[in-house]
Design an enzyme around this catalytic site. Structure first.
Site, PDB file in Angstrom:
ATOM      1  N   LYS A  24     -24.044   5.997  28.592  1.00 58.61           N
ATOM      2  CA  LYS A  24     -23.268   5.603  27.474  1.00 58.61           C
ATOM      3  C   LYS A  24     -23.849   6.352  26.162  1.00 58.61           C
ATOM      4  CE  LYS A  24     -25.808   1.565  25.669  1.00 58.61           C
ATOM      5  NZ  LYS A  24     -26.484   2.492  24.486  1.00 58.61           N
ATOM      6  N   ASP A 148     -29.112  -3.756  27.331  1.00 60.27           N
ATOM      7  CA  ASP A 148     -28.021  -2.876  27.471  1.00 60.27           C
ATOM      8  C   ASP A 148     -27.308  -3.068  28.843  1.00 60.27           C
ATOM      9  OD1 ASP A 148     -28.213  -1.427  25.043  1.00 60.27           O
ATOM     10  OD2 ASP A 148     -29.372   0.391  26.014  1.00 60.27           O
TER      11      ASP A 148
END
EC number: 2.7.1.148
Length: 278
Positions: A24, A148
């Site tokens: 990401k 995350d």
């Protein structure tokens, strides 16, 4: 909590499972406040990109783990794939599995590669053994692996707040754009990066900035880590400048670094950069 029995499963009947945990990027990153627990509240847009590891899980008589590709630092027990298995094993009577991770996403780059591996392991084990764990529960479990990790359960663009685990959907769609990304082989300590940032409420929310055309992001969509990281490592700042010189519409460091990415309207080839269509 009752431990679901899985005795009806026979390892010889299980298929090989293969997935591709992706990275990401952070589109903007504000360090809003330091919390009493020592963590920080942030605001950011997490956006998945097609830079992937390969993760293979298949039944085995016992839990084993192997890897290829990039060297993975730390012990096997500290690997998030193994931690994900043990986390589910606390509640579910999991048989043994063999996990093989082919590591492509660089570590310590601000791309969430290790977090993605851990989250994808949870999802694969849930599917393989038909555990029936719903998305909110998977996200809570992933949060025990790392801040995350919950993002990669649904793996779609979100505005992240709190410690990065509170998600709000966003209509942002970068399909058809191109990304060039480089990891300059510099390790940035996340703990030190946080220590050098003074938390502050942002003037403009990331959500409001992202509603504008990309060519208006350059001077307002900020990563709060950049100022201190660039001061320590001018080479990382130079990568960002190189992307703008090459015609990037927007460029920034991802997370606390050290990977830097640029968004382009047209396909581009840059020496030393990985490029993908979004």
């Amino acid at each position: 909590m009752q431990r679901p029995a899985l005795s009806t499963f026979f390892t010889s009947h299980f298929p090989l499972m293969l997935s591709f945990p992706n990275a990401k990027i952070n589109l903007g990153l504000h360090i809003v406040a330091k919390r009493p627990d020592g963590y920080h509240n942030i605001e950011s847009c997490f956006y998945p990109i097609p830079w992937c590891d390969a993760l293979e899980v298949l039944p085995s008589e016992k839990l084993t783990f192997t890897s290829s590709g990039l060297d993975i630092p730390g012990t096997q027990e500290s690997n998030l794939c193994i931690k994900a298995y043990h986390l589910l094993k606390k509640t579910y009577d999991l048989p043994g599995v063999h996990i093989h991770l082919h590591k492509v996403i660089p570590m310590g780059a601000g791309l969430g590669g290790g977090s993605s591996d851990g989250a994808f392991t949870l999802k694969m084990l849930n599917d393989l053994f038909e555990l029936g764990i719903d998305v909110p529960t998977l996200q809570k479990l992933a949060g025990q692996l790392g801040s995350d990790c919950p993002f990669f359960i649904e793996n779609k663009p979100v505005i992240a707040t709190g410690t990065g685990t509170n998600f709000k959907g966003t209509a942002l769609n970068l399909s058809g754009k191109y990304i060039a990304i480089k990891h300059p082989q510099i390790h940035v300590s996340t703990q030190k990066a946080y220590s050098l940032v003074k938390p502050a409420a942002p003037t403009h929310s990331i959500e409001s900035i992202l509603s504008k055309p990309i060519d208006q992001w350059k001077d307002v969509l900020q990563n709060d880590f950049e100022a201190s990281v660039f001061a320590q490592f001018p080479e990382i700042r130079d990568v960002k400048n190189q992307l703008y010189s090459a015609g990037a519409t927007y460029a920034a460091m991802s997370g606390s670094g050290s990977a830097v990415f640029g968004l382009f309207e047209q396909e581009i080839s840059l020496e030393g950069f990985y490029t993908f269509e979004l």
